[in-house]
Motif scaffolding. Structure first.
Motif, PDB file in Angstrom:
ATOM      1  N   CYS A 109       4.026 -12.206   2.801  1.00 49.08           N
ATOM      2  CA  CYS A 109       2.818 -11.541   1.832  1.00 49.08           C
ATOM      3  C   CYS A 109       3.724 -11.612  -0.280  1.00 49.08           C
ATOM      4  CB  CYS A 109       3.129 -10.191   1.787  1.00 49.08           C
ATOM      5  SG  CYS A 109       2.427  -9.952   3.607  1.00 49.08           S
ATOM      6  N   PHE A 149      -1.269 -10.482  -6.345  1.00 53.39           N
ATOM      7  CA  PHE A 149      -1.159 -11.287  -4.861  1.00 53.39           C
ATOM      8  C   PHE A 149      -0.939 -12.415  -4.760  1.00 53.39           C
ATOM      9  CE2 PHE A 149      -1.717 -10.561  -0.019  1.00 53.39           C
ATOM     10  CZ  PHE A 149      -1.015 -10.369   0.161  1.00 53.39           C
ATOM     11  N   ALA A 181      -1.636  -4.458   3.142  1.00 48.77           N
ATOM     12  CA  ALA A 181      -0.760  -5.810   3.061  1.00 48.77           C
ATOM     13  C   ALA A 181      -0.238  -5.705   1.391  1.00 48.77           C
ATOM     14  CB  ALA A 181      -1.059  -6.507   4.184  1.00 48.77           C
ATOM     15  N   ARG A 182      -1.292  -6.404   0.520  1.00 44.33           N
ATOM     16  CA  ARG A 182      -1.673  -6.740  -0.176  1.00 44.33           C
ATOM     17  C   ARG A 182      -1.283  -5.375  -1.422  1.00 44.33           C
ATOM     18  NH1 ARG A 182      -7.946  -7.063  -2.130  1.00 44.33           N
ATOM     19  NH2 ARG A 182      -6.977  -4.538  -2.252  1.00 44.33           N
ATOM     20  N   THR A 185       2.514  -4.816  -1.109  1.00 42.83           N
ATOM     21  CA  THR A 185       3.179  -5.918  -1.788  1.00 42.83           C
ATOM     22  C   THR A 185       3.449  -5.748  -3.297  1.00 42.83           C
ATOM     23  OG1 THR A 185       2.569  -8.122   0.051  1.00 42.83           O
ATOM     24  CG2 THR A 185       3.470  -8.840  -2.036  1.00 42.83           C
ATOM     25  N   LYS A 207       8.898 -12.160  -2.120  1.00 43.50           N
ATOM     26  CA  LYS A 207       8.362 -11.719  -0.724  1.00 43.50           C
ATOM     27  C   LYS A 207       8.909 -11.262   0.104  1.00 43.50           C
ATOM     28  CE  LYS A 207       9.783 -15.083   2.278  1.00 43.50           C
ATOM     29  NZ  LYS A 207      10.096 -16.683   2.731  1.00 43.50           N
ATOM     30  N   VAL A 208       7.739 -10.716   0.479  1.00 44.89           N
ATOM     31  CA  VAL A 208       8.114  -9.203   1.996  1.00 44.89           C
ATOM     32  C   VAL A 208       7.738  -9.426   2.882  1.00 44.89           C
ATOM     33  CG1 VAL A 208       8.530  -8.016  -0.140  1.00 44.89           C
ATOM     34  CG2 VAL A 208       6.677  -7.461   0.893  1.00 44.89           C
ATOM     35  N   LEU A 238       8.274  -2.275   6.398  1.00 42.86           N
ATOM     36  CA  LEU A 238       8.652  -3.170   5.881  1.00 42.86           C
ATOM     37  C   LEU A 238       9.429  -3.367   6.904  1.00 42.86           C
ATOM     38  CD1 LEU A 238       8.855  -4.427   3.188  1.00 42.86           C
ATOM     39  CD2 LEU A 238      10.155  -2.306   2.229  1.00 42.86           C
TER      40      LEU A 238
END
Length: 318
Positions: A109, A149, A181-182, A185, A207-208, A238
């Protein structure tokens, strides 16, 4: 220390070693490895161009761990994190945390607020990054109209992550989880920049990693299929590291100038030396990079420490 580089830690079983981190499972009273927790140890190893270099950067693991812990707290109202405890074996104190064992999303992500690196290369070829169309005329270091993203595949160690469009994330994890997620992030990048800009630092991209809390697998069930089918019903968490010089690009705001490569606090300094004539290394040859000279090691360590101290306002203590 074992022959493949990880530590022998009494009370823990080694599970996996990545480019930078080593994972251990705590042993229960019966001597069996627990399935609900992991000891996440950040080493001093440095990776670049899909190689793990043979020269460590002193205190790098401690900087990454302590910076992540600080950022987890700054993001706590946005998304829960995976840290259970910082009480860890003395041999890895300061560079390890005990964390929840989660089902990890099988995509990288990534969010970008500025154009550079691989995103710049993709933009120059297609006018887009991960399928997101961008305005014409952008250059290295240009701010984007809004953070985007730009996910990628999660390749095995030694292979390249490849950019994918949002639809590729949907294929992997389903529409609802892909949207969460998008959005998370991008929000993490925005929050990071809100904080970093007050300290004279630009957060260009990051980046996560996300995991799922509460995903129970049936006997023999494939985890990726379970994430895709039932992940939307789970809590997203997270994980790994967040907004560190290894996972993000940090630029000093006072020297930012679009149209060139920016000075940075991340491992770009190592990359630049490796691709300079001083190293004598040809990254297209497929051979491992050379050892880093002492001055590059010292200056890289100094950049990591400076990033930590400037962002957190705290003095780094190894």
């Amino acid at each position: 220390m074992t022959t493949d580089g990880h530590l022998e830690l009494p009370g823990y079983a080694h599970v996996y070693s990545g480019k930078v981190r080593d994972l251990y499972a705590p042993l229960g009273a019966d001597g069996a490895a627990r399935q609900d927790q992991l000891l996440l140890v950040a080493s001093d190893r440095m990776s670049a161009y899909d190689f793990v270099l043979d020269t460590p950067i002193p205190d790098k693991g401690a900087v990454l761990t302590q910076m992540s812990l600080w950022w987890f707290e700054q993001m706590a109202d946005l998304v829960p994190h995976h840290v259970v405890s910082t009480e860890v074996p003395a041999a890895v104190a300061g560079r390890a945390v005990l964390v929840e064992r989660l089902a990890m999303l099988p995509v990288e992500c990534v969010a970008r607020a500025y154009l550079t690196g691989g995103g710049l290369n993709e933009y120059r070829s297609t006018g887009a990054v991960s399928g997101v169309e961008l305005p014409a005329g952008l250059v290295d270091g240009s701010p984007l109209p809004e953070p985007i993203f730009t996910p990628s595949t999660k390749a095995p160690m030694g292979e390249h992550d490849e950019p994918i469009p949002f639809a590729g994330v949907v294929d992997e994890v389903g529409q609802a989880l892909a949207e969460r997620a998008r959005d998370l992030t991008v929000r993490i990048l925005q929050r990071g920049n809100e904080i970093a800009t007050e300290r004279g630092i630009i957060l260009a991209d990051t980046k996560v990693e996300f995991g799922l809390r509460g995903l129970t697998l049936g006997e023999g069930e494939d985890e990726r299929a379970a994430i895709r089918d039932r992940g939307a019903d789970c809590e997203i968490v997270l994980a790994d590291e967040v907004l560190t010089p290894d996972s993000s690009r940090f630029w000093p705001a006072e020297s930012w100038e679009p149209g060139r490569q920016q000075p940075s606090y991340d491992k770009q300094y190592v990359r630049d030396w490796l691709t300079s004539s001083a190293s004598g290394w040809d990254k297209s040859a497929g051979e491992a990079p050379p050892s880093l000279p002492e001055d590059v090691v010292a200056q890289t360590r100094a950049k990591y420490v400076e990033a930590y101290e400037r962002l957190t306002g705290q003095t780094f203590r190894a």
